[in-house]
Each structure stands twice: as C-alpha cells, then as structure tokens.
Write a protein that holds these residues in place. Structure first.
Motif, short mmCIF file in Angstrom:
data_model
loop_
_atom_site.label_atom_id
_atom_site.label_comp_id
_atom_site.label_asym_id
_atom_site.label_seq_id
_atom_site.Cartn_x
_atom_site.Cartn_y
_atom_site.Cartn_z
N THR A 76 -14.68 -13.84 39.56
CA THR A 76 -13.87 -13.11 38.58
C THR A 76 -14.22 -13.54 37.17
OG1 THR A 76 -12.08 -14.73 38.56
CG2 THR A 76 -11.96 -13.00 40.24
N SER B 106 -15.61 -9.08 41.02
CA SER B 106 -17.02 -8.69 41.21
C SER B 106 -17.22 -7.86 42.48
CB SER B 106 -17.91 -9.94 41.27
OG SER B 106 -17.59 -10.73 42.40
N ASP C 156 -11.54 -9.93 31.58
CA ASP C 156 -12.03 -8.69 30.98
C ASP C 156 -11.37 -8.54 29.62
OD1 ASP C 156 -12.51 -6.02 30.19
OD2 ASP C 156 -12.67 -5.38 32.27
N LYS C 157 -12.09 -8.93 28.58
CA LYS C 157 -11.54 -8.94 27.23
C LYS C 157 -11.19 -7.53 26.73
CE LYS C 157 -13.67 -13.29 25.97
NZ LYS C 157 -14.61 -13.99 25.11
N HIS D 289 -9.35 -4.80 38.86
CA HIS D 289 -8.75 -5.81 38.00
C HIS D 289 -7.50 -6.37 38.65
CE1 HIS D 289 -11.20 -3.58 35.08
NE2 HIS D 289 -11.24 -4.72 34.42
N HIS E 57 -8.42 -10.01 35.04
CA HIS E 57 -9.74 -10.46 35.46
C HIS E 57 -10.43 -9.38 36.28
CE1 HIS E 57 -8.75 -14.33 33.88
NE2 HIS E 57 -9.87 -14.86 34.32
N LEU E 58 -11.70 -9.21 36.03
CA LEU E 58 -12.53 -8.26 36.74
C LEU E 58 -13.00 -8.90 38.04
CD1 LEU E 58 -14.10 -5.54 36.59
CD2 LEU E 58 -15.91 -6.80 35.42
#
Length: 164
Positions: free
Chosen positions: A77, A46, A80-81, A51, A43-44
């Motif tokens: 969050t 913000s 992030d594919k 990550h 997950h990114l």
C-alpha cells in the motif's frame, strides 16, 4: 455540577470519517470498502487499485485476513496524496455541531478549528474538581471552582492551625 458531553473521544485510532460530519454526502468513490466510512489517510492497494483507510488496512494485515475488495492479503500500500487532497477539500461541519457549534469549512481545516477555536471541545478543569466542560463554559467554571477550592483550603488550614 459536571457537564456530560454528548460525544466522548474513543481511545481506538479512528477508521474513516463518519457521514454526519459532511454537509453533502461524499461520492461512493471516497468510501473505504472495509469500514464503509469516508477514507481517512487513503492508501492505494497494489492488488486491485482500490483504496482503504490506513487504520483499516493495518487491522486486516494484523489479522492476516484478505481485503474485501480483492481477497488478497499480501498487497502493498501507499498513501494516495491525490485522494487525500480530495478528501481534505470536502465541506464539513464541526464534530460538536450537535452541541451547538456553528462552524463549517473544509475537512482539512477541522483539526485547527478543534485545537484553537471551538468552544464546544471538552476539556478537563485544571482545578481540584477535574470536571469535564466545554471550553466556552470552562473559564467561568474555573473561577467558581477555584473560589470553592480556596475556601475549602482556608477552612481546612484554619482547622489544622486551631488543633496545633
């Protein structure tokens, strides 16, 4: 005799992927700053653009602790594919390689291998013994176990019938 596996599954949801799975050590950019393992469901964040694993983020949010990468605890969050695809392409060996499994492939294929093909996955005997065995041994064991169970059932039944 009951087979004792080298590795038992944990009941806790997994954080990142452990290094021993990977054929070549992945780049540091794919490492979670919280668990220090390779990102699982990356997950990114913000707050800083970093990550982390989804499970790791959830644990930090539950404890109301700031993230170690940016010291913020109110970050949003998003999966992030792109990072996820990168991680899933990494070359790995089977989780049961230490037990003898020779399979190697992409991380994205590992679960399918474990679900269907891996003979070293530990399963429970469906017969009365309930023992734990690798799949490649379980078929033979089930037949032996069933015969023992059937003999015990027959002898118990004949003893009960004689006492009637």
């Amino acid at each position: 005799t009951q087979f004792i596996p080298q590795r038992m599954m944990s009941s806790n949801p997994p954080s990142g992927y452990e290094d021993h799975l990977f054929i070549d050590l992945p780049p540091k950019s794919l490492q979670c700053p919280i668990c220090l393992l390779i990102l699982r469901e990356p997950h990114l964040l913000s707050c800083c653009g970093g990550h982390a694993c989804k499970v790791c983020i959830d644990k930090f949010k539950q404890g109301n602790k700031p993230f170690p990468c940016c010291h913020d605890n109110h970050s949003t969050t998003l999966l992030d594919k792109g990072f996820q695809a990168q991680v899933m392409k990494l070359k790995v060996r089977c989780e049961y390689s230490k037990d003898g499994c020779k399979w190697e492939g992409e991380l994205g294929e590992l679960q399918s291998h474990l679900n269907a093909a891996c003979g070293y996955v530990i399963e429970t005997c469906p017969n009365i013994c309930g023992g734990l065995f690798p799949r490649h041994i379980l078929h033979t064991h089930k037949n032996e176990c069933r015969q023992i169970s059937d003999k015990n059932f027959r002898s118990t039944t004949s003893v009960n019938n004689e006492s009637d």
